[in-house]
Design a protein around this motif. Structure first.
Motif, mmCIF file in Angstrom:
data_model
loop_
_atom_site.group_PDB
_atom_site.id
_atom_site.type_symbol
_atom_site.label_atom_id
_atom_site.label_comp_id
_atom_site.label_asym_id
_atom_site.label_seq_id
_atom_site.Cartn_x
_atom_site.Cartn_y
_atom_site.Cartn_z
ATOM 1 N N TRP A 280 -49.370 30.301 8.769
ATOM 2 C CA TRP A 280 -48.940 29.093 9.484
ATOM 3 C C TRP A 280 -48.546 28.058 8.438
ATOM 4 O O TRP A 280 -49.297 27.815 7.478
ATOM 5 C CB TRP A 280 -50.070 28.531 10.355
ATOM 6 C CG TRP A 280 -49.604 27.527 11.379
ATOM 7 C CD1 TRP A 280 -49.259 27.781 12.680
ATOM 8 C CD2 TRP A 280 -49.429 26.103 11.195
ATOM 9 N NE1 TRP A 280 -48.878 26.615 13.315
ATOM 10 C CE2 TRP A 280 -48.971 25.574 12.434
ATOM 11 C CE3 TRP A 280 -49.591 25.237 10.124
ATOM 12 C CZ2 TRP A 280 -48.698 24.223 12.613
ATOM 13 C CZ3 TRP A 280 -49.307 23.878 10.295
ATOM 14 C CH2 TRP A 280 -48.871 23.382 11.536
ATOM 15 N N CYS B 134 -52.509 22.892 17.562
ATOM 16 C CA CYS B 134 -52.916 21.658 18.243
ATOM 17 C C CYS B 134 -51.952 20.535 17.877
ATOM 18 O O CYS B 134 -51.383 20.526 16.775
ATOM 19 C CB CYS B 134 -54.351 21.279 17.914
ATOM 20 S SG CYS B 134 -54.877 21.748 16.283
ATOM 21 N N ARG C 271 -60.401 13.544 10.813
ATOM 22 C CA ARG C 271 -60.872 14.749 11.513
ATOM 23 C C ARG C 271 -60.235 16.009 10.937
ATOM 24 O O ARG C 271 -59.052 15.999 10.583
ATOM 25 C CB ARG C 271 -60.511 14.669 13.012
ATOM 26 C CG ARG C 271 -61.258 13.610 13.750
ATOM 27 C CD ARG C 271 -62.740 13.958 13.824
ATOM 28 N NE ARG C 271 -63.541 12.862 14.341
ATOM 29 C CZ ARG C 271 -63.763 12.672 15.636
ATOM 30 N NH1 ARG C 271 -63.293 13.520 16.513
ATOM 31 N NH2 ARG C 271 -64.484 11.645 16.034
ATOM 32 N N GLY C 272 -61.012 17.069 10.916
ATOM 33 C CA GLY C 272 -60.492 18.345 10.450
ATOM 34 C C GLY C 272 -60.036 18.261 8.989
ATOM 35 O O GLY C 272 -60.265 17.252 8.310
ATOM 36 N N VAL C 273 -59.416 19.320 8.532
ATOM 37 C CA VAL C 273 -58.954 19.340 7.142
ATOM 38 C C VAL C 273 -57.762 18.373 6.996
ATOM 39 O O VAL C 273 -57.670 17.617 6.022
ATOM 40 C CB VAL C 273 -58.537 20.769 6.710
ATOM 41 C CG1 VAL C 273 -58.244 20.798 5.214
ATOM 42 C CG2 VAL C 273 -59.617 21.794 7.048
ATOM 43 N N CYS C 274 -56.893 18.383 8.012
ATOM 44 C CA CYS C 274 -55.693 17.530 7.940
ATOM 45 C C CYS C 274 -56.057 16.043 7.935
ATOM 46 O O CYS C 274 -55.569 15.277 7.087
ATOM 47 C CB CYS C 274 -54.774 17.832 9.125
ATOM 48 S SG CYS C 274 -54.047 19.472 9.053
ATOM 49 N N HIS D 18 -63.824 21.505 10.682
ATOM 50 C CA HIS D 18 -62.540 22.207 10.681
ATOM 51 C C HIS D 18 -62.046 22.385 12.122
ATOM 52 O O HIS D 18 -62.816 22.733 13.014
ATOM 53 C CB HIS D 18 -62.695 23.579 10.003
ATOM 54 C CG HIS D 18 -61.523 24.488 10.229
ATOM 55 N ND1 HIS D 18 -61.534 25.507 11.154
ATOM 56 C CD2 HIS D 18 -60.302 24.501 9.656
ATOM 57 C CE1 HIS D 18 -60.355 26.110 11.124
ATOM 58 N NE2 HIS D 18 -59.599 25.523 10.230
ATOM 59 N N ILE D 19 -60.750 22.145 12.337
ATOM 60 C CA ILE D 19 -60.183 22.311 13.683
ATOM 61 C C ILE D 19 -59.504 23.669 13.733
ATOM 62 O O ILE D 19 -58.529 23.913 13.010
ATOM 63 C CB ILE D 19 -59.169 21.179 13.991
ATOM 64 C CG1 ILE D 19 -59.875 19.823 13.922
ATOM 65 C CG2 ILE D 19 -58.525 21.393 15.348
ATOM 66 C CD1 ILE D 19 -58.916 18.647 13.824
ATOM 67 N N CYS E 114 -57.133 25.858 15.164
ATOM 68 C CA CYS E 114 -55.982 26.006 16.059
ATOM 69 C C CYS E 114 -55.806 27.484 16.377
ATOM 70 O O CYS E 114 -55.358 27.848 17.450
ATOM 71 C CB CYS E 114 -54.714 25.468 15.411
ATOM 72 S SG CYS E 114 -54.716 23.692 15.230
ATOM 73 N N GLU F 276 -57.246 27.620 4.028
ATOM 74 C CA GLU F 276 -56.261 26.573 4.342
ATOM 75 C C GLU F 276 -56.062 25.637 3.155
ATOM 76 O O GLU F 276 -56.980 25.446 2.350
ATOM 77 C CB GLU F 276 -56.825 25.789 5.544
ATOM 78 C CG GLU F 276 -55.966 24.677 6.064
ATOM 79 C CD GLU F 276 -56.405 24.218 7.462
ATOM 80 O OE1 GLU F 276 -57.407 24.744 7.990
ATOM 81 O OE2 GLU F 276 -55.737 23.328 8.005
ATOM 82 N N ASP G 169 -51.930 27.650 6.457
ATOM 83 C CA ASP G 169 -53.094 28.480 6.801
ATOM 84 C C ASP G 169 -52.842 29.923 6.398
ATOM 85 O O ASP G 169 -51.699 30.399 6.421
ATOM 86 C CB ASP G 169 -53.314 28.484 8.328
ATOM 87 C CG ASP G 169 -53.839 27.170 8.842
ATOM 88 O OD1 ASP G 169 -53.712 26.170 8.140
ATOM 89 O OD2 ASP G 169 -54.372 27.159 9.966
#
Ligand code: SME
Length: 177
Positions: free
Chosen positions: A43, A94, A101-104, A125-126, A128, A135, A153
């Motif tokens: 991804w 997502c 939030r999450g890695v991003c 981690h989110i 998706c 990642e 990813d």
């Protein structure tokens, strides 16, 4: 070809794709296609920093100010914006990610590249896709401001290292302008 050599060959192509083009979405679309195809990632895409659609209420503004005065000073960056899915290649993902939030969201907040060898070990981690195992997230800067993140990813553990970080940061630097 080693990973290093593949990135070396790819960078001039990324620069050529961005040169003379002012539309950020068009550039992100081509960069994600180039990286995805040439590097064989699972991804590959961008999340853009986008202001919230609704202005915050007076009470919400107060909460943002209380939690993070520095964000408030920076015109609400983070407090009044979120990451929204941009051009990408790969399975559906997502669409919105909050600041921090999450890695991003963490790469955005901390203004640095984050390499995650095992997503299950990254708190918050989110997921998706349940198939993602490792990642890397690279912030895209326009001047001092983070305007987006490049998120990649892999279905394998520990795919990304300092070589990826170095070259992906160079590629992300082609985008502004
Ligand atoms: N895993 C990311 C969410 C985006 S998807 O991987 C495409 C995160 O934790 O921020």
């Amino acid at each position: 070809m080693t990973k290093e050599e593949r990135y070396q060959a790819l960078l001039p192509q990324a620069e050529a794709l961005c040169e003379g083009e002012t539309d950020m979405i068009a550039k992100m679309a081509n960069i994600s296609a180039l990286l995805h195809r040439e590097m064989g990632f699972w991804w590959t895409g961008f999340y853009r920093v986008v202001p919230h659609p609704q202005p915050l209420s007076f009470q919400e503004r107060g909460a943002v100010r209380a939690v993070s005065p520095s964000l408030e000073r920076r015109g609400g960056q983070g407090g009044e914006a979120e990451l929204v899915l941009g051009p990408f290649q790969g399975p559906v993902a997502c669409t919105r990610i909050a600041y921090g939030r999450g890695v991003c969201g963490t790469a955005w907040k901390e203004r640095r590249t984050i390499v995650v060898p095992d997503v299950e070990q990254f708190p918050g981690h989110i997921a998706c896709s349940s198939e993602s195992r490792s990642e890397i997230v690279v912030p895209v800067f326009e001047g001092e401001e983070v305007i987006a993140v490049l998120d990649i990813d892999s279905r394998d553990l520990a795919t990304f290292d300092d070589t990826d970080r170095l070259w992906l940061e160079k590629i992300a630097a082609c985008l502004p302008g």
